[in-house]
Enzyme design. Structure first.
Site, PDB file in Angstrom:
ATOM      1  CG  ASP A  91      17.780 -11.072 -32.070  1.00 36.23           C
ATOM      2  OD1 ASP A  91      17.219 -11.823 -32.903  1.00 36.23           O
ATOM      3  OD2 ASP A  91      18.827 -10.443 -32.330  1.00 36.23           O
ATOM      4  CG  HIS A 127      23.789  -5.296 -43.427  1.00 36.63           C
ATOM      5  ND1 HIS A 127      24.630  -4.737 -42.492  1.00 36.63           N
ATOM      6  CD2 HIS A 127      23.700  -6.603 -43.097  1.00 36.63           C
ATOM      7  CE1 HIS A 127      25.028  -5.671 -41.647  1.00 36.63           C
ATOM      8  NE2 HIS A 127      24.477  -6.817 -42.000  1.00 36.63           N
TER       9      HIS A 127
END
Length: 342
Positions: free
Chosen positions: A201, A249
């Site tokens: 990340d 998403h």
């Protein structure tokens, strides 16, 4: 006997229309730390609740009554006490504390209040797309920390459900792409003692995640790899499984296809890919939570919630085989689309 020609009463429409009332009542009570107060002092009288928070008795009583109507409080003596649900999830410091998520959602209702603009313009309303590329560009350090804490509250029970529904006992090295907070990695490592995980990340997310991993006592099994899976040409190699947990998403189809191609390149033959998400039915007629989360993506990102069929096609096109969907029940995900690198 009910006349089949009689229309149904509008109670369900009233419940839908007043849903924001319930959400705001819960958010205000959480921000006040009301449930923590009542955990420490069950049956606290209304007057004392009001005095503790510097408010009048009238709003204190109305808020307590509303929380009781939501089945989060029960009457006890002259006051109220937490229900088991509130005691488990709404008392600060508890392992499954849900309050950070509730407050994070509450801060983003402003975008929902402009849903008509999002629908008309096909643009996010939770941030200014002219000024920022995404909501993840937020520079407020405190807000960033709260957001990832809220994501942990959503992801931890989802990770436990995934671990129970999908046998990952054969996986030794897991790459969690965009796994900020490390909730999936911590829960899966607890379930599978031979598993080691790497969280990929952004650098600031990895720094926020480090403390959580150390607190879990898993610093020797959960590694942190600062990077940008959208911009980096390749993902870290050396893993036999890749996890995409509640991130797909956020992005549109071309971006997601690019992510899957990178995942395919990073895996060895026989490597596993797992997409854990709230899945919209292939018929696109529900379920309700994935459908509403998809609408939440309209106001918050450039993505939406996708169907198992859509993920399956993208995975196949990227070179994966043996695509299947595993179903489970959790607040952040209700299934996983799984495939293998040929």
């Amino acid at each position: 006997m009910t006349d089949p020609g009689t229309p149904p009463p509008p109670h369900r429409l009233m419940d839908i229309a007043t849903g924001l009332w319930a959400a705001k009542a819960l958010a205000v009570a959480t921000r006040m730390d009301l449930f923590s107060d009542l955990s420490a002092a069950p049956g606290l009288p209304v007057a004392e609740v009001a005095a503790r928070h510097g408010i009048a008795e009238r709003p204190a009583e109305l808020l307590l009554t509303a929380c009781a109507g939501l089945d989060l409080l029960v009457r006890e003596g002259e006051g109220y006490a937490n229900t088991p649900e509130a005691e488990t999830y709404l008392v600060r410091g508890r392992p499954d504390y849900f309050g950070d998520l509730l407050l994070s959602l509450d801060r983003r209702y402003a975008g929902w209040m402009r849903l008509d603009e999002a629908v008309a313009g096909n643009v996010p309303t939770n941030f200014d797309p002219r000024a920022k590329e995404s909501m993840f560009d937020e520079q407020d350090a405190a807000l960033k920390k709260t957001f990832w804490a809220s994501m942990y509250a959503l992801s931890a029970p989802s990770a436990r459900a995934l671990g129970a529904a999908l046998d990952l006992g054969g996986v030794r090295r897991l790459l969690d792409v965009g796994g900020g907070g490390a909730a999936y990695d911590i829960e899966l490592c607890r379930r599978y003692p031979r598993l080691r995980a790497t969280v990929l990340d952004l650098p600031f997310v990895c720094e926020l995640t480090r403390e959580r991993v150390e607190e879990a006592g898993l610093a020797d099994r959960v590694a942190l790899a600062p990077g940008d899976f959208l911009r980096d040409a390749a993902l870290p190699a050396g893993h036999d499984a890749v996890l995409l947990s509640q991130i797909m998403h956020n992005w549109d189809e071309p971006t997601n296809r690019s992510i899957l191609r990178k995942c395919h390149a990073a895996l060895p033959p026989g490597g596993l890919i797992v997409i854990s998400e709230l899945l919209v039915d292939d018929a696109k007629d529900g379920p309700l939570l994935p459908a509403l989360m998809s609408l939440n993506m309209l106001v918050s990102t450039w993505g939406r919630n996708y169907t198992p069929g859509e993920y399956g096609q993208w995975l196949t096109d990227a070179g994966f085989t043996d695509v299947r969907t595993v179903r489970f029940s959790a607040p952040g995900a209700d299934g996983a689309v799984v495939a293998v690198k040929a």
